[in-house]
Design a protein around this motif. Sequence first.
Motif, short mmCIF file in Angstrom:
data_model
loop_
_atom_site.label_atom_id
_atom_site.label_comp_id
_atom_site.label_asym_id
_atom_site.label_seq_id
_atom_site.Cartn_x
_atom_site.Cartn_y
_atom_site.Cartn_z
N GLU A 137 24.92 13.24 1.47
CA GLU A 137 23.85 12.74 0.60
C GLU A 137 23.36 11.37 1.06
OE1 GLU A 137 24.51 14.72 -3.74
OE2 GLU A 137 25.76 13.02 -3.23
N ALA A 138 24.24 10.56 1.59
CA ALA A 138 23.82 9.25 2.09
C ALA A 138 22.81 9.42 3.22
CB ALA A 138 25.04 8.45 2.57
N PHE A 139 23.08 10.35 4.14
CA PHE A 139 22.12 10.61 5.22
C PHE A 139 20.79 11.12 4.67
CE2 PHE A 139 25.89 10.85 8.02
CZ PHE A 139 25.45 9.99 9.01
N VAL A 140 20.86 12.05 3.74
CA VAL A 140 19.64 12.62 3.17
C VAL A 140 18.83 11.55 2.45
CG1 VAL A 140 18.77 14.23 1.43
CG2 VAL A 140 20.53 14.97 3.04
N MET A 141 19.49 10.70 1.67
CA MET A 141 18.76 9.67 0.94
C MET A 141 18.15 8.63 1.89
SD MET A 141 18.42 10.41 -2.12
CE MET A 141 17.59 8.92 -2.58
N PHE A 142 18.86 8.32 2.96
CA PHE A 142 18.32 7.37 3.93
C PHE A 142 17.03 7.91 4.54
CE2 PHE A 142 18.11 5.84 8.35
CZ PHE A 142 17.96 4.49 8.11
N PHE A 143 17.09 9.15 5.02
CA PHE A 143 15.92 9.72 5.68
C PHE A 143 14.83 10.09 4.67
CE2 PHE A 143 19.14 10.49 9.01
CZ PHE A 143 18.57 9.69 9.98
N ALA A 144 15.19 10.47 3.47
CA ALA A 144 14.19 10.73 2.43
C ALA A 144 13.47 9.44 2.07
CB ALA A 144 14.83 11.35 1.20
N GLY A 145 14.21 8.35 1.98
CA GLY A 145 13.59 7.06 1.68
C GLY A 145 12.59 6.65 2.75
N ILE A 146 12.98 6.85 3.99
CA ILE A 146 12.06 6.53 5.09
C ILE A 146 10.83 7.42 5.04
CG2 ILE A 146 11.80 6.56 7.60
CD1 ILE A 146 14.73 5.70 7.78
N ALA A 147 11.03 8.70 4.77
CA ALA A 147 9.90 9.64 4.72
C ALA A 147 8.96 9.31 3.57
CB ALA A 147 10.42 11.07 4.58
N PHE B 100 8.63 6.47 2.06
CA PHE B 100 7.99 5.19 2.38
C PHE B 100 6.82 5.41 3.33
CE2 PHE B 100 7.68 1.59 5.36
CZ PHE B 100 7.34 0.57 4.48
N GLY B 101 7.02 6.25 4.34
CA GLY B 101 5.94 6.52 5.29
C GLY B 101 4.76 7.24 4.66
N LEU B 102 5.03 8.14 3.74
CA LEU B 102 3.95 8.87 3.08
C LEU B 102 3.18 7.99 2.10
CD1 LEU B 102 5.79 12.24 2.34
CD2 LEU B 102 3.96 11.85 4.00
N ARG B 103 3.81 6.97 1.55
CA ARG B 103 3.19 6.13 0.53
C ARG B 103 3.07 4.67 0.97
NH1 ARG B 103 4.23 8.03 -5.17
NH2 ARG B 103 4.59 10.25 -4.94
N ARG B 104 3.03 4.43 2.28
CA ARG B 104 3.06 3.03 2.73
C ARG B 104 1.85 2.22 2.29
NH1 ARG B 104 2.98 5.07 8.52
NH2 ARG B 104 0.86 5.85 8.63
N ALA B 105 0.76 2.86 1.93
CA ALA B 105 -0.43 2.13 1.46
C ALA B 105 -0.28 1.69 0.00
CB ALA B 105 -1.67 2.99 1.61
N GLU B 106 0.65 2.29 -0.71
CA GLU B 106 0.83 1.95 -2.12
C GLU B 106 1.76 0.74 -2.25
OE1 GLU B 106 2.17 5.38 -4.30
OE2 GLU B 106 0.82 6.70 -3.17
N PRO B 107 1.56 -0.08 -3.27
CA PRO B 107 2.40 -1.27 -3.43
C PRO B 107 3.85 -0.96 -3.80
CG PRO B 107 0.72 -1.17 -5.16
CD PRO B 107 0.46 -0.04 -4.23
N ILE B 108 4.12 0.24 -4.28
CA ILE B 108 5.48 0.60 -4.68
C ILE B 108 6.33 1.05 -3.49
CG2 ILE B 108 5.04 3.04 -5.21
CD1 ILE B 108 6.80 2.60 -7.71
N ALA B 109 5.73 1.26 -2.34
CA ALA B 109 6.43 1.82 -1.17
C ALA B 109 7.68 1.03 -0.79
CB ALA B 109 5.47 1.93 0.01
#
Length: 153
Positions: A32-42, A44-53
Amino acid sequence: MARERKPRPAPGTPKPRRSTRVLFASTILSLEAFVMFFAGIAIFGLRRAEPIAPWILAAALIITVACIMTCSLLKKPLGYWIGWIIQIVMVLFGFLEPMMFFVGILFAITWWYGVTKGRMVDLENKRRDEKQAEWERENLAKSAPENPGPTTN
């Protein structure tokens, strides 16, 4: 200042059996740690224009660290409660990325199965060890010579 060491067991002493429940739970949390790390990066990349990213990325990293740190608490009931909280948080990440609903639910099912079956295996191993010790006490006492005398060659 020298650190005190634990006394070494006597030669021939069997090692205590490790908990299968802890093994299963720590494996699941590590994945789960690996999944959460890569999910967080993904996410973040999908929403990088948003201030919540950046906050999404920070939350994913905190959960990643919590997964790894919880592995050290699995010998106590608190570790399993924290593990359940992590499962809920993973499912709630589905509001940020809908695929995380699916992944979170699968991990929650895996967590439940690993914890319950691991406990069952631990209980079975404990019963088996008790039966083995009982058998050894009965049979090894019978086969030992009562009064071995001095041997001559």
